[in-house]
Design a protein around this motif. Structure first.
Motif, PDB file in Angstrom:
ATOM      1  N   GLU A  88      23.991 -31.532   2.792  1.00  0.00           N
ATOM      2  CA  GLU A  88      23.155 -30.373   2.510  1.00  0.00           C
ATOM      3  C   GLU A  88      23.537 -29.666   1.213  1.00  0.00           C
ATOM      4  O   GLU A  88      22.775 -28.833   0.712  1.00  0.00           O
ATOM      5  CB  GLU A  88      23.221 -29.354   3.661  1.00  0.00           C
ATOM      6  N   ASP A  89      24.709 -29.974   0.671  1.00  0.00           N
ATOM      7  CA  ASP A  89      25.151 -29.371  -0.578  1.00  0.00           C
ATOM      8  C   ASP A  89      24.568 -30.084  -1.791  1.00  0.00           C
ATOM      9  O   ASP A  89      24.730 -29.622  -2.921  1.00  0.00           O
ATOM     10  CB  ASP A  89      26.678 -29.385  -0.679  1.00  0.00           C
ATOM     11  N   THR A  90      23.929 -31.205  -1.580  1.00  0.00           N
ATOM     12  CA  THR A  90      23.328 -31.968  -2.665  1.00  0.00           C
ATOM     13  C   THR A  90      22.274 -31.124  -3.371  1.00  0.00           C
ATOM     14  O   THR A  90      21.333 -30.636  -2.747  1.00  0.00           O
ATOM     15  CB  THR A  90      22.684 -33.259  -2.149  1.00  0.00           C
ATOM     16  N   ALA A  91      22.455 -30.936  -4.672  1.00  0.00           N
ATOM     17  CA  ALA A  91      21.549 -30.101  -5.451  1.00  0.00           C
ATOM     18  C   ALA A  91      21.946 -30.124  -6.917  1.00  0.00           C
ATOM     19  O   ALA A  91      22.991 -30.670  -7.290  1.00  0.00           O
ATOM     20  CB  ALA A  91      21.570 -28.660  -4.935  1.00  0.00           C
ATOM     21  N   LEU A  92      21.105 -29.530  -7.735  1.00  0.00           N
ATOM     22  CA  LEU A  92      21.426 -29.310  -9.137  1.00  0.00           C
ATOM     23  C   LEU A  92      22.068 -27.930  -9.212  1.00  0.00           C
ATOM     24  O   LEU A  92      21.451 -26.936  -8.820  1.00  0.00           O
ATOM     25  CB  LEU A  92      20.162 -29.369  -9.997  1.00  0.00           C
ATOM     26  N   TYR A  93      23.296 -27.870  -9.680  1.00  0.00           N
ATOM     27  CA  TYR A  93      24.038 -26.621  -9.730  1.00  0.00           C
ATOM     28  C   TYR A  93      23.982 -26.009 -11.121  1.00  0.00           C
ATOM     29  O   TYR A  93      24.251 -26.672 -12.121  1.00  0.00           O
ATOM     30  CB  TYR A  93      25.496 -26.857  -9.323  1.00  0.00           C
ATOM     31  N   PHE A  94      23.651 -24.720 -11.172  1.00  0.00           N
ATOM     32  CA  PHE A  94      23.502 -23.999 -12.426  1.00  0.00           C
ATOM     33  C   PHE A  94      24.552 -22.910 -12.578  1.00  0.00           C
ATOM     34  O   PHE A  94      24.808 -22.155 -11.645  1.00  0.00           O
ATOM     35  CB  PHE A  94      22.122 -23.347 -12.522  1.00  0.00           C
ATOM     36  N   CYS A  95      25.113 -22.828 -13.745  1.00  0.00           N
ATOM     37  CA  CYS A  95      26.027 -21.755 -14.095  1.00  0.00           C
ATOM     38  C   CYS A  95      25.210 -20.558 -14.556  1.00  0.00           C
ATOM     39  O   CYS A  95      24.224 -20.710 -15.286  1.00  0.00           O
ATOM     40  CB  CYS A  95      26.966 -22.225 -15.203  1.00  0.00           C
ATOM     41  N   ASN A  96      25.599 -19.373 -14.127  1.00  0.00           N
ATOM     42  CA  ASN A  96      24.918 -18.137 -14.500  1.00  0.00           C
ATOM     43  C   ASN A  96      25.925 -17.157 -15.077  1.00  0.00           C
ATOM     44  O   ASN A  96      26.985 -16.942 -14.494  1.00  0.00           O
ATOM     45  CB  ASN A  96      24.224 -17.532 -13.271  1.00  0.00           C
ATOM     46  N   VAL A  97      25.589 -16.577 -16.216  1.00  0.00           N
ATOM     47  CA  VAL A  97      26.502 -15.671 -16.905  1.00  0.00           C
ATOM     48  C   VAL A  97      25.773 -14.432 -17.403  1.00  0.00           C
ATOM     49  O   VAL A  97      24.684 -14.529 -17.968  1.00  0.00           O
ATOM     50  CB  VAL A  97      27.186 -16.366 -18.100  1.00  0.00           C
ATOM     51  N   HIS A  98      26.386 -13.281 -17.195  1.00  0.00           N
ATOM     52  CA  HIS A  98      25.903 -12.019 -17.762  1.00  0.00           C
ATOM     53  C   HIS A  98      26.890 -11.588 -18.840  1.00  0.00           C
ATOM     54  O   HIS A  98      28.099 -11.593 -18.607  1.00  0.00           O
ATOM     55  CB  HIS A  98      25.804 -10.933 -16.691  1.00  0.00           C
ATOM     56  N   LEU A  99      26.373 -11.216 -20.002  1.00  0.00           N
ATOM     57  CA  LEU A  99      27.234 -10.832 -21.102  1.00  0.00           C
ATOM     58  C   LEU A  99      26.620  -9.734 -21.958  1.00  0.00           C
ATOM     59  O   LEU A  99      25.442  -9.416 -21.825  1.00  0.00           O
ATOM     60  CB  LEU A  99      27.574 -12.055 -21.969  1.00  0.00           C
ATOM     61  N   ILE A 100      27.448  -9.156 -22.825  1.00  0.00           N
ATOM     62  CA  ILE A 100      26.990  -8.151 -23.775  1.00  0.00           C
ATOM     63  C   ILE A 100      27.423  -8.569 -25.167  1.00  0.00           C
ATOM     64  O   ILE A 100      28.417  -9.284 -25.334  1.00  0.00           O
ATOM     65  CB  ILE A 100      27.536  -6.744 -23.447  1.00  0.00           C
ATOM     66  N   TYR A 101      26.679  -8.103 -26.174  1.00  0.00           N
ATOM     67  CA  TYR A 101      26.978  -8.473 -27.554  1.00  0.00           C
ATOM     68  C   TYR A 101      27.788  -7.412 -28.298  1.00  0.00           C
ATOM     69  O   TYR A 101      28.336  -7.684 -29.354  1.00  0.00           O
ATOM     70  CB  TYR A 101      25.679  -8.761 -28.308  1.00  0.00           C
ATOM     71  N   SER A 102      27.849  -6.227 -27.751  1.00  0.00           N
ATOM     72  CA  SER A 102      28.647  -5.145 -28.310  1.00  0.00           C
ATOM     73  C   SER A 102      29.044  -4.222 -27.167  1.00  0.00           C
ATOM     74  O   SER A 102      28.465  -4.291 -26.083  1.00  0.00           O
ATOM     75  CB  SER A 102      27.870  -4.377 -29.375  1.00  0.00           C
ATOM     76  N   PRO A 103      30.028  -3.335 -27.405  1.00  0.00           N
ATOM     77  CA  PRO A 103      30.483  -2.441 -26.322  1.00  0.00           C
ATOM     78  C   PRO A 103      29.401  -1.535 -25.756  1.00  0.00           C
ATOM     79  O   PRO A 103      29.537  -1.043 -24.629  1.00  0.00           O
ATOM     80  CB  PRO A 103      31.587  -1.624 -27.007  1.00  0.00           C
ATOM     81  N   ILE A 104      28.327  -1.283 -26.493  1.00  0.00           N
ATOM     82  CA  ILE A 104      27.275  -0.386 -26.025  1.00  0.00           C
ATOM     83  C   ILE A 104      25.938  -1.084 -25.800  1.00  0.00           C
ATOM     84  O   ILE A 104      24.928  -0.429 -25.554  1.00  0.00           O
ATOM     85  CB  ILE A 104      27.071   0.794 -27.004  1.00  0.00           C
ATOM     86  N   SER A 105      25.905  -2.380 -25.881  1.00  0.00           N
ATOM     87  CA  SER A 105      24.655  -3.100 -25.701  1.00  0.00           C
ATOM     88  C   SER A 105      24.344  -3.334 -24.235  1.00  0.00           C
ATOM     89  O   SER A 105      25.211  -3.207 -23.368  1.00  0.00           O
ATOM     90  CB  SER A 105      24.696  -4.437 -26.441  1.00  0.00           C
TER      91      SER A 105
END
Length: 121
Positions: A88-105
């Motif tokens: 049941e674990d068979t699947a396409l696994y995707f990495c997900n990332v949240h990021l910022i480009y500057s300290p206030i962005s």
């Protein structure tokens, strides 16, 4: 720009283990929440595991006790250790990332291209 590279997918027997890795590269200031999602043909993409910038983890009920997510902030990487794998674990696994480009962005979300995990029956 930002690029996510996933690795570690493959074919494994039921009960076996696999370790996925995802590295974020590009011109950004910092990475916040990271995680893994998976998708099988004909279904919606679903959450597998997430880890916040502070190290708080969250797992889908179906993988609790079997999977472990971790991160290396210095290398901008996130990992997924998968044990006792089931068909049941068979699947396409995707990495997900949240990021910022500057300290206030604002935060921006990025996805990897996916790595296939196949668990034989």
């Amino acid at each position: 720009q930002v690029h996510l590279v996933e690795s570690g997918g493959g074919l494994v027997q039921p009960g076996g283990s696999l370790r996925l890795s995802c590295a974020a590269s590009g011109n950004f200031f910092s990475v916040y929440d990271m995680g893994w999602y998976r998708q099988v043909s004909g279904t919606q993409r679903e959450l597998v595991a997430t880890i916040t910038g502070g190290g708080t983890v969250n797992y889908a009920e179906s993988v609790k006790g079997r999977f472990a997510v971790s991160r290396d902030n210095a290398k901008n990487m996130v990992f997924l250790q998968m044990n006792d794998l089931k068909p049941e674990d068979t699947a396409l696994y995707f990495c997900n990332v949240h990021l910022i480009y500057s300290p206030i962005s604002a935060q921006y979300e990025y996805w990897g291209q996916g790595t296939q995990v196949t668990v034989s029956s």
